[in-house]
Design a protein around this motif. Structure first.
Motif, PDB file in Angstrom:
ATOM      1  N   UNK A 336       0.816  -1.218   0.000  1.00 19.28           N
ATOM      2  CA  UNK A 336       0.000   0.000   0.000  1.00 19.28           C
ATOM      3  C   UNK A 336       0.851   1.270   0.000  1.00 19.28           C
ATOM      4  N   UNK A 337       2.019   1.210  -0.609  1.00 22.33           N
ATOM      5  CA  UNK A 337       2.873   2.396  -0.738  1.00 22.33           C
ATOM      6  C   UNK A 337       2.820   2.860  -2.190  1.00 22.33           C
ATOM      7  N   UNK A 338       1.620   3.215  -2.668  1.00 19.46           N
ATOM      8  CA  UNK A 338       1.457   3.541  -4.073  1.00 19.46           C
ATOM      9  C   UNK A 338       2.228   4.798  -4.457  1.00 19.46           C
ATOM     10  N   UNK A 339       2.697   4.808  -5.720  1.00 18.59           N
ATOM     11  CA  UNK A 339       3.418   5.926  -6.312  1.00 18.59           C
ATOM     12  C   UNK A 339       4.729   6.240  -5.590  1.00 18.59           C
ATOM     13  N   UNK A 340       5.268   5.293  -4.848  1.00 20.17           N
ATOM     14  CA  UNK A 340       6.572   5.485  -4.216  1.00 20.17           C
ATOM     15  C   UNK A 340       7.672   5.047  -5.162  1.00 20.17           C
ATOM     16  N   UNK A 341       8.918   5.442  -4.840  1.00 20.51           N
ATOM     17  CA  UNK A 341      10.020   5.143  -5.752  1.00 20.51           C
ATOM     18  C   UNK A 341      11.313   4.946  -4.994  1.00 20.51           C
ATOM     19  N   UNK A 342      12.121   3.988  -5.479  1.00 23.51           N
ATOM     20  CA  UNK A 342      13.508   3.809  -5.030  1.00 23.51           C
ATOM     21  C   UNK A 342      14.370   3.821  -6.283  1.00 23.51           C
ATOM     22  N   UNK A 343      15.315   4.745  -6.348  1.00 29.25           N
ATOM     23  CA  UNK A 343      16.119   4.874  -7.553  1.00 29.25           C
ATOM     24  C   UNK A 343      17.090   3.727  -7.760  1.00 29.25           C
ATOM     25  N   UNK A 344      17.680   3.229  -6.682  1.00 29.06           N
ATOM     26  CA  UNK A 344      18.642   2.137  -6.799  1.00 29.06           C
ATOM     27  C   UNK A 344      19.353   1.951  -5.485  1.00 29.06           C
ATOM     28  N   UNK A 345      20.645   1.615  -5.540  1.00 30.76           N
ATOM     29  CA  UNK A 345      21.412   1.400  -4.325  1.00 30.76           C
ATOM     30  C   UNK A 345      21.228   0.012  -3.770  1.00 30.76           C
ATOM     31  N   UNK A 346      21.541  -0.148  -2.473  1.00 33.87           N
ATOM     32  CA  UNK A 346      21.528  -1.475  -1.847  1.00 33.87           C
ATOM     33  C   UNK A 346      20.730  -1.432  -0.548  1.00 33.87           C
ATOM     34  N   UNK A 347      19.796  -2.374  -0.433  1.00 34.83           N
ATOM     35  CA  UNK A 347      19.057  -2.624   0.806  1.00 34.83           C
ATOM     36  C   UNK A 347      18.349  -1.370   1.310  1.00 34.83           C
ATOM     37  N   UNK A 348      17.705  -0.654   0.406  1.00 30.89           N
ATOM     38  CA  UNK A 348      16.882   0.477   0.786  1.00 30.89           C
ATOM     39  C   UNK A 348      15.427   0.010   0.886  1.00 30.89           C
ATOM     40  N   UNK A 349      14.630   0.693   1.752  1.00 27.71           N
ATOM     41  CA  UNK A 349      13.293   0.173   2.030  1.00 27.71           C
ATOM     42  C   UNK A 349      12.303   1.307   2.259  1.00 27.71           C
ATOM     43  N   UNK A 350      11.186   1.243   1.522  1.00 26.83           N
ATOM     44  CA  UNK A 350      10.024   2.089   1.800  1.00 26.83           C
ATOM     45  C   UNK A 350       8.981   1.181   2.445  1.00 26.83           C
ATOM     46  N   UNK A 351       8.588   1.478   3.675  1.00 29.83           N
ATOM     47  CA  UNK A 351       7.737   0.575   4.443  1.00 29.83           C
ATOM     48  C   UNK A 351       6.271   0.712   4.021  1.00 29.83           C
ATOM     49  N   UNK A 352       5.419  -0.108   4.649  1.00 35.38           N
ATOM     50  CA  UNK A 352       4.003  -0.181   4.298  1.00 35.38           C
ATOM     51  C   UNK A 352       3.306   1.170   4.440  1.00 35.38           C
ATOM     52  N   UNK A 353       2.352   1.426   3.538  1.00 27.53           N
ATOM     53  CA  UNK A 353       1.453   2.587   3.599  1.00 27.53           C
ATOM     54  C   UNK A 353       2.183   3.916   3.494  1.00 27.53           C
ATOM     55  N   UNK A 354       3.394   3.925   2.937  1.00 26.21           N
ATOM     56  CA  UNK A 354       4.150   5.164   2.767  1.00 26.21           C
ATOM     57  C   UNK A 354       4.045   5.601   1.311  1.00 26.21           C
ATOM     58  N   UNK A 355       2.866   6.117   0.940  1.00 27.52           N
ATOM     59  CA  UNK A 355       2.620   6.514  -0.441  1.00 27.52           C
ATOM     60  C   UNK A 355       3.428   7.756  -0.798  1.00 27.52           C
ATOM     61  N   UNK A 356       3.799   7.870  -2.074  1.00 27.46           N
ATOM     62  CA  UNK A 356       4.508   9.026  -2.632  1.00 27.46           C
ATOM     63  C   UNK A 356       5.853   9.269  -1.935  1.00 27.46           C
TER      64      UNK A 356
END
Length: 853
Positions: A336-356
């Motif tokens: 449920x993290x719609x429209x989120x983005x990770x460009x690259x790198x290593x072991x990066x994380x966007x957690x649940x419900x963190x939209x945009x």
């Protein structure tokens, strides 16, 4: 019966047999064969399909197809009567192809190799050859009527002008006419002109306008001609047998309505890259691996319209529609993290419900749960906490930010809403202290260049390059003499004469009468002299010095004098009618009591004049009514100079270097919390080494419990598991094989052990055996500190590795199931294709057999 898997070999023995008699021989013959299944002689009922070819491999079918249904096979042997009709056996070599299936089963499976059909006695001795038994008689005849000729005439007996079969060097002239339908054995290599019409080609021969050529196609019509599928099956492209691209249409997503979205998925790269069931419009551009550093590293999308550029081990979870991961390794966007983005790198994380939310790259950067519109540009170990809306960390090292806050540099901690924190390169935390605060740590100094525009703080101008300092803003320091007006007299240039001073200026060397209320607040101001002329002095204003005994009343007790206090002195709290404080000896002349409180519950300070400590007399009071304060000092339990056993209140950093603000019960060699009632019982032990035991003395672990332990809610014990505190991280592999080595057992504890541990019940338990478990997980077995009667130590096990390896085993088995499912689907497609081709071939053979008839 699975024909491909079970039928391994067939060998055939052919016998052409018949009975010579008055009646002519027919075209039927007897076929005997052997059928093996799974490497052993077959038994049962099978269907046989038999066809005659002119070559051992390839070649042309020269007979109709026979099907012998329900043929009995015993110990691998079977017998069948075959009749292919006339014109099949013309003297040329023939081979028999046998195909088999279980009776009434699926498609026939051809057996290899084909069996050669060898001549039999009946074939060598034709029925009419009996009249030519005496060849000498026929050979000596001068002439034989053509009507009486039988058999085959030798070529040498024919005139030279007669054209015979297989004759070479013959040139025919003239024109041949007719349909040519009777011509056989035509060689396609001799067709040198003309075009073979499509009508003459079999239906399974592909035309150039029906296929995509290796050299490309011309004259195609977009939409009408295309490369792909017309049913709801994925289209895959492979390289060296490995899938490299998959195009699939998952139909309708979870949007409103049931009309398909028309949004195919594009899955490129490793064959383990995958898009979830029901997901539409997703794109995996590449990357992923089936075995990288000994482990699979697939890229996965479980949300509609997600995009993953490449890398390995990256994932977009369900509900994170239109999320993007550019590449890198082991990056994840939660649910449920719609429209989120990770460009690259290593072991990066966007957690649940963190939209945009956005992480540009870097390593070990995280955006917490329900943290919308937040961003981390890159860097290492940066973290935006849970529920931290619109926070920003542009990069740097180990920075933290919360709602609408900004943190940058090294170890900047914007822990308050709207705070701006920038920290320099020092390896120390720099923490905000209030909301909407601007904080900068710059040990190299702060520098502002405004090009003369000035600097304003809270709406007030501070500095102007054109006008200089504003004297009204000077709150400290000294103004240099050079900055003073020429009208200001300088003390360094001499003294002002008394005569130039106002009459109201008090002169130190003159007598003055000071009128009005004068207040001197500075400690530096003092009056010297006799002071005998001062009147109306206020004793409450005495702040220093000592009043001499001569100035005191005779009734005032002196500390350095011996006094006799007569009568009973009672100091009573007006709100407590039952309390009293007496000073003096008791009426019976016993030891003097220096403090006596109450009639039954009392506190004495000193039993005799030599006592210098306070004692609460045990057994002589029931409770203390009201608080007793120690004023941040400890109580020590032992006499002498022992300060290692006591109870006290300790503030920040004052006990064992730990930040505390509360009570501490301490003992040099440990201690216990006890209960009384039906005997004395120890509820809690602690040891000198910092170990704690509930119901037992701890000897090996930080916490030890005698008997069962429970919690008020379900759930596991939690442990620190942050990626930023870990190194040499590796994926658990071979979990299934590892778990297979662990023996799970049920058991009962011995009588001796239960006698030493009354809380252990005489019932069945389940667990593992420590000695066996150590063979698989050596680091999970250790000594307990308890010993058996023979002195050997009892072993303990940590079964937590079973939990992790069980989860890893489930993942491995799931991957195998998915792989087998994919392989099964592939084989189903291949089998369907083979069955289709086989049915067409059988139809063609039946068609040709009908034409031959």
């Amino acid at each position: 019966m699975k024909n491909k898997a079970l039928i391994q070999h067939v060998s055939a023995l052919l016998a052409l047999a018949g009975t010579l008699g008055a009646a002519p021989l027919g075209t039927a013959f007897t076929y005997q064969g052997r059928l093996n299944e799974g490497g052993a002689p077959a038994n049962g009922t099978y269907d046989l399909r038999l066809t005659i070819y002119d070559l051992a491999a390839g070649g042309t079918v020269v007979s109709r197809v026979l099907t012998n249904a329900a043929t009995g096979v015993t110990n691998g042997l079977f017998t069948a009567t075959l009749d292919f009709g006339a014109g099949v056996f013309t003297g040329e070599a023939r081979w028999l192809e046998v195909a088999v299936r279980t009776s009434g089963g699926g498609g026939f499976v051809p057996l290899s190799p084909r069996q050669p059909l060898t001549p039999a006695p009946h074939a060598l001795y034709a029925g009419a050859a009996g009249t030519a038994a005496t060849a000498a008689t026929a050979g000596s005849a001068n002439s034989v009527s053509a009507a009486n000729l039988t058999g085959t005439m030798a070529l040498a007996q024919l005139p030279g002008a007669v054209l015979t079969n297989n004759q070479t060097g013959v040139t025919l002239s003239g024109t041949f006419s007719g349909t040519g339908s009777a011509l056989t054995g035509l060689n396609a290599a001799n067709i040198t002109a003309g075009t073979l019409a499509d009508a003459r080609l079999a239906s399974n021969v592909a035309r150039t306008n029906q296929v995509w050529l290796l050299g490309g196609n011309g004259g195609t019509t977009p939409g009408a001609q295309f490369l792909g599928t017309t049913d709801n099956q994925p289209l895959e492209f492979k390289v060296n047998g490995l899938r490299a691209l998959r195009l699939e249409n998952n139909g309708d997503s979870s949007d409103i309505g049931s009309i398909p979205d028309g949004a195919p998925n594009v899955v490129a790269g490793s064959p383990w890259n995958a898009v979830g069931t029901g997901v539409v419009g997703a794109t995996i551009s590449g990357g992923g691996a089936t075995n990288h550093w000994g482990a699979m590293a697939p890229n996965t999308i479980l949300a509609d319209f997600g995009a993953l550029g490449g890398g390995s081990g990256n994932g977009i979870l369900a509900g994170s529609d239109a999320a993007t991961i550019g590449g890198g390794q082991n990056n994840d966007i939660g649910t449920d993290a719609n429209n989120s983005a990770i460009g690259g790198g290593y072991n990066n994380d966007v957690a649940d419900s963190s939209a945009y939310a956005t992480i540009g790259g870097g390593m070990h950067n995280s955006i917490g749960i329900n943290t919308e519109y937040s961003a981390i540009g890159g860097g290492f170990g940066n973290y935006i906490g849970d529920h931290s809306r619109s926070a920003t960390i542009p990069g740097g090292y180990n920075n933290r930010a919360t709602n609408y806050a900004f943190a940058a540099g090294r170890r900047a901690k914007a822990n308050h809403t709207g705070a701006f924190v920038w920290a320099d390169s020092q390896d120390l935390d720099f923490v905000s202290t209030s909301n909407n605060q601007f904080s900068v740590r710059a040990y190299g100094g702060v520098r502002f260049e405004t090009a003369g525009a000035g600097l304003t703080l809270d709406g007030q101008p501070l500095l102007y390059a054109t006008s200089g300092l504003n004297a009204a803003q000077l709150t400290s320091g000294l103004v240099p003499d050079a900055r003073l007006s020429a009208n200001v007299p300088l003390l360094s240039a001499g003294r002002l004469a008394d005569s130039v001073l106002s009459a109201n200026v008090a002169l130190l060397n003159n007598s003055q009468t000071v009128t009005g209320a004068k207040t001197f607040n500075s400690p530096a101001n003092s009056f010297t002299g006799n002071g005998s002329g001062l009147t109306s002095l206020n004793a409450s204003q005495l702040a220093s010095g000592t009043v001499s005994d001569a100035r005191l009343s005779a009734t005032v007790a002196r500390l350095n004098n011996a006094q006799t206090f007569t009568g009973v002195k009672t100091f009573r709290n007006p709100s407590d009618n039952g309390g009293s404080l007496r000073v003096g000896a008791d009426a019976l002349g016993g030891e003097p009591k220096f403090v006596y409180f109450g009639d039954s519950d009392y506190v004495r300070i000193g039993e005799s004049a030599a006592d210098d400590r306070m004692e609460l007399r045990a057994g002589e009071f029931s409770f203390l009514d009201g608080p007793t304060r120690l004023n941040d000092n400890p109580i020590f339990f032992r006499d002498g100079t022992d300060q290692f056993h006591g109870l006290g209140w300790y503030s920040a950093g004052s006990f064992a270097g730990t930040n505390l603000d509360g009570p501490v019960l301490f003992g040099y060699a440990g201690g216990a919390l006890g209960t009384t009632g039906a005997g004395q019982n120890i509820a809690l032990h602690w040891s000198q080494s910092g170990r704690v035991g509930a119901g037992r003395v701890p000897v090996a672990n930080r916490l030890e419990v005698e008997g069962n332990a429970s919690k008020t809610t379900a759930g596991d014990w939690l442990a620190n598991s942050d990626a930023r505190i870990k190194t040499e991280v590796a994926t658990v592999t071979n979990a299934v094989d590892t778990l297979a080595k662990v023996r799970l057992v049920s058991f009962r504890y011995t009588d001796d052990y239960r006698a030493a541990h009354p809380s252990v019940k005489d019932r069945a338990y389940v667990n593992v055996i420590a000695q066996e478990f150590r063979q698989v997980f050596p680091d999970a077995v250790q000594g307990s500190g308890e010993r058996l009667a023979d002195g050997s130590e009892i072993l303990q096990v940590d079964t937590y590795p079973l939990t992790i390896y069980s989860a890893a085993a489930v993942q491995e088995l799931n991957q195998k199931v998915e792989h087998l499912s994919g392989e099964l689907k592939r084989r189903e497609v291949e089998n369907a294709d083979l069955q289709h081709r086989l049915d067409k071939l059988e139809s063609l053979l039946l068609q040709r057999s009908g034409e031959d008839r």
